[in-house]
Design a protein around this motif. Structure first.
Motif, short mmCIF file in Angstrom:
data_model
loop_
_atom_site.label_atom_id
_atom_site.label_comp_id
_atom_site.label_asym_id
_atom_site.label_seq_id
_atom_site.Cartn_x
_atom_site.Cartn_y
_atom_site.Cartn_z
N ILE A 132 6.01 4.55 3.08
CA ILE A 132 6.02 5.92 3.32
C ILE A 132 6.79 6.78 2.90
O ILE A 132 8.00 6.04 2.42
N THR A 133 6.70 8.10 2.82
CA THR A 133 7.81 8.87 1.92
C THR A 133 9.31 8.59 2.94
O THR A 133 9.14 8.81 4.17
N MET B 173 6.36 11.49 5.93
CA MET B 173 5.29 12.02 5.33
C MET B 173 4.31 10.68 4.71
O MET B 173 4.89 9.91 3.97
N MET B 174 3.13 11.11 4.75
CA MET B 174 2.17 9.97 4.29
C MET B 174 1.00 10.79 3.64
O MET B 174 0.50 11.75 4.00
N LEU B 175 0.63 10.37 2.21
CA LEU B 175 -0.30 11.04 1.36
C LEU B 175 -1.58 9.94 1.36
O LEU B 175 -1.48 8.68 1.14
N ILE B 176 -2.71 10.55 1.30
CA ILE B 176 -3.96 9.81 0.87
C ILE B 176 -4.37 10.15 -0.43
O ILE B 176 -4.65 11.31 -0.67
N ALA B 177 -4.60 9.25 -1.38
CA ALA B 177 -4.89 9.42 -2.69
C ALA B 177 -6.64 9.23 -2.79
O ALA B 177 -7.04 8.49 -1.95
N PRO B 178 -7.21 9.44 -4.03
CA PRO B 178 -8.50 9.33 -4.13
C PRO B 178 -8.68 7.37 -4.26
O PRO B 178 -9.86 7.28 -3.84
N VAL C 148 1.02 -1.14 -0.12
CA VAL C 148 -0.04 -0.11 -0.08
C VAL C 148 0.92 1.15 -0.02
O VAL C 148 1.87 1.49 0.91
N ASP C 149 0.70 2.11 -1.08
CA ASP C 149 1.52 3.17 -1.24
C ASP C 149 1.26 4.51 -0.54
O ASP C 149 0.10 5.06 -1.12
N PHE C 150 1.71 4.93 0.36
CA PHE C 150 1.49 6.36 0.91
C PHE C 150 2.30 7.40 0.75
O PHE C 150 2.36 8.52 1.25
N GLY D 117 14.36 5.65 9.74
CA GLY D 117 14.75 4.93 8.83
C GLY D 117 14.26 3.30 9.11
O GLY D 117 14.02 2.69 8.20
N ALA D 118 14.38 2.93 10.49
CA ALA D 118 14.14 1.67 10.99
C ALA D 118 12.67 1.36 10.73
O ALA D 118 11.97 0.53 10.24
N LEU D 119 11.77 2.53 10.92
CA LEU D 119 10.35 2.47 10.73
C LEU D 119 9.92 2.17 9.17
O LEU D 119 9.08 1.38 8.96
N ARG D 120 10.58 2.87 8.45
CA ARG D 120 10.37 2.88 7.06
C ARG D 120 10.72 1.64 6.58
O ARG D 120 9.76 0.87 5.67
#
Length: 462
Positions: free
Chosen positions: A428-429, A434-439, A88-90, A415-418
């Motif tokens: 996440i970015t 940073m996390m983005l929500i898309a349509p 899942v891409d945020f 970095g460990a969380l990513r």
């Protein structure tokens, strides 16, 4: 006589995270990442033969992974790597695919236009319509197109200087406006310095760039006082050093001061377009002289736009008439027919009010859920958001300016969380959590991210 028990030894902690547990997590996750992705590992090794550091853009090594994650395909909010793992891409291309990967209307427009030609250095038939769409959505009457937001900001700076006859610009400490030389100045102990790590810079950018703290109107007023500043360039909300919200009245005060000083004002909304269909500027009724939007405007194709007022347009025309010839701005592929077609489809069928309503509602859900995790784990962290954009910051308080934001963070923890999230199928970015929500993002996607963050923190919280 009763003796007290000996003190229990405790492991050192940073930002509420047990350092020993964190180290063990990193060792385990790096080994598992490498074992699970043999195809990415092989491609990374093969790429080193002809690509510096094994990637075509050095930013692709900034994830802190054992080797880059090579992508096979991406659709909507789903990213599939070459080893077949689904994520899942945020991150969404760090805003470049903010409205989802390969949106169907944009793909159809690209396919149709590609058959009719992609670039001719002449306007296509869609140009008038796209101009009307931009003016109606963002509220500025005149527009130009570039390939990137960096190009757009560079053009705005040059035109502001030409239109005002003034040499200097003003930016805010910690700001990032792309690969624009003039903006790579920071503050250190109150004095301007070149941005640390800036490569190959041979002239002193401080000669014509002034820098002050965000949210400091007194500093802005002092910097504008001598009448030599052509432009103030800012994001309405700082986003590239973590998220720094404007203090109440700051943006209105900034507009008042720039007008009084005869200085032009530009809003770079490349990231704050997450605020709503018209960006932060339209949402809050702000009145800049320039408006810049890059990355997501053409649904993932390289394109950016910058708009400006009628008064600026007249000043630009006068400057051009006074100095005819090559302006020093523009590139051959700028405003090509393919980008125009993609932009039209994105503006009319993807960046809709309904899409934003879905995005912002889910972002609110994400922010609230992450705040609950942070509170339950008793971490000294805060969660911030601007529309569809959410971040967590390793600080008990929100920063008031870029100088404060620069002191927040921990590369090893983040970095460990990513890395651990990627192993659990969530991206996440690699900048500022940073996390983005898309349509195309779903409630299940958000819940999966929150559950993964909670589970990882459960292993490392002190």
């Amino acid at each position: 006589m009763t003796l007290s028990p000996p003190p229990v030894a405790t492991a050192p902690a940073r930002h509420g995270i047990d350092v020993g547990r964190l180290s063990r997590l990193i060792t385990r996750e790096r080994a598992a990442y490498a074992a699970e992705r043999p195809r990415s590992a092989a491609l990374a090794e093969e790429a080193r033969a002809h690509w510096h550091d094994g990637v075509p853009l050095h930013w692709m090594t900034d994830w802190g992974l054992p080797f880059p994650l090579f992508v096979a395909e991406a659709h909507g909010s789903t990213l599939i790597d070459v080893d077949g793992h689904t994520h899942v891409d945020f991150c969404l291309g760090d805003t470049g695919s903010m409205f989802g990967h390969a949106p169907a209307p944009v793909v159809a427009a690209i396919e149709a236009q590609a058959k009719r030609g992609m670039t001719a250095m002449m306007p296509s038939a869609l140009v008038p319509e796209v101009g009307r769409l931009l003016a109606a959505r963002f509220g500025l009457p005149f527009w130009q197109i570039t390939m990137t937001a960096s190009d757009a900001n560079r053009s705005v700076i040059r035109w502001a200087r030409a239109a005002t006859g003034r040499p200097n610009i003003l930016i805010f400490d910690g700001a990032y406006h792309g690969a624009v030389d003039d903006t790579h100045v920071r503050l250190k102990d109150g004095a301007p310095i070149l941005r640390p790590g800036l490569m190959g810079q041979v002239w002193d950018l401080r000669e014509h760039t002034r820098v002050v703290p965000f949210n400091d109107l007194a500093a802005v007023e002092a910097a504008l006082a001598d009448g030599t500043v052509a432009l103030v360039l800012t994001e309405p909300v700082m986003t590239n050093i973590g998220m720094v919200q404007p203090a109440p009245g700051f943006l209105e005060g900034l507009r008042r001061l720039t007008r009084a000083a005869g200085t032009l004002l530009a809003h770079d909304e490349t990231h704050t377009i997450s605020s709503g269909p018209g960006g932060y500027t339209r949402l809050h009724g702000l009145e800049p002289d320039f408006f810049v939007l890059g990355k997501p405007i053409a649904g993932g194709l390289p394109a950016a736009v910058w708009g400006f007022t009628e008064a600026v347009a007249k000043a630009m025309t006068a400057a051009r008439e006074a100095t005819p010839g090559y302006s020093g701005m523009g590139t051959t592929l700028t405003a090509n027919a393919l980008a125009i077609a993609a932009m039209r489809a994105n503006l009319t069928e993807v960046m809709t009010d309904a899409a934003y309503a879905h995005m912002i509602a889910l972002a609110d859900r994400l922010a609230a859920a992450l705040e609950a995790v942070v509170a339950r784990r008793r971490l000294p962290w805060v969660v911030t958001s601007v529309g569809a954009r959410v971040e967590f910051m390793l600080s008990p308080t929100r920063p008031a300016n870029g100088g404060e934001a620069a002191l927040i963070g921990d590369a090893e923890i983040e970095g460990a969380l990513r890395l651990a999230l990627i192993r659990r199928g969530v991206v996440i970015t690699p900048f500022h959590n940073m996390m983005l929500i898309a349509p195309t993002t779903t409630r299940a996607d958000v819940d999966r991210l929150v559950d993964a963050v909670d589970a990882i923190l459960g292993e490392v919280v002190a």
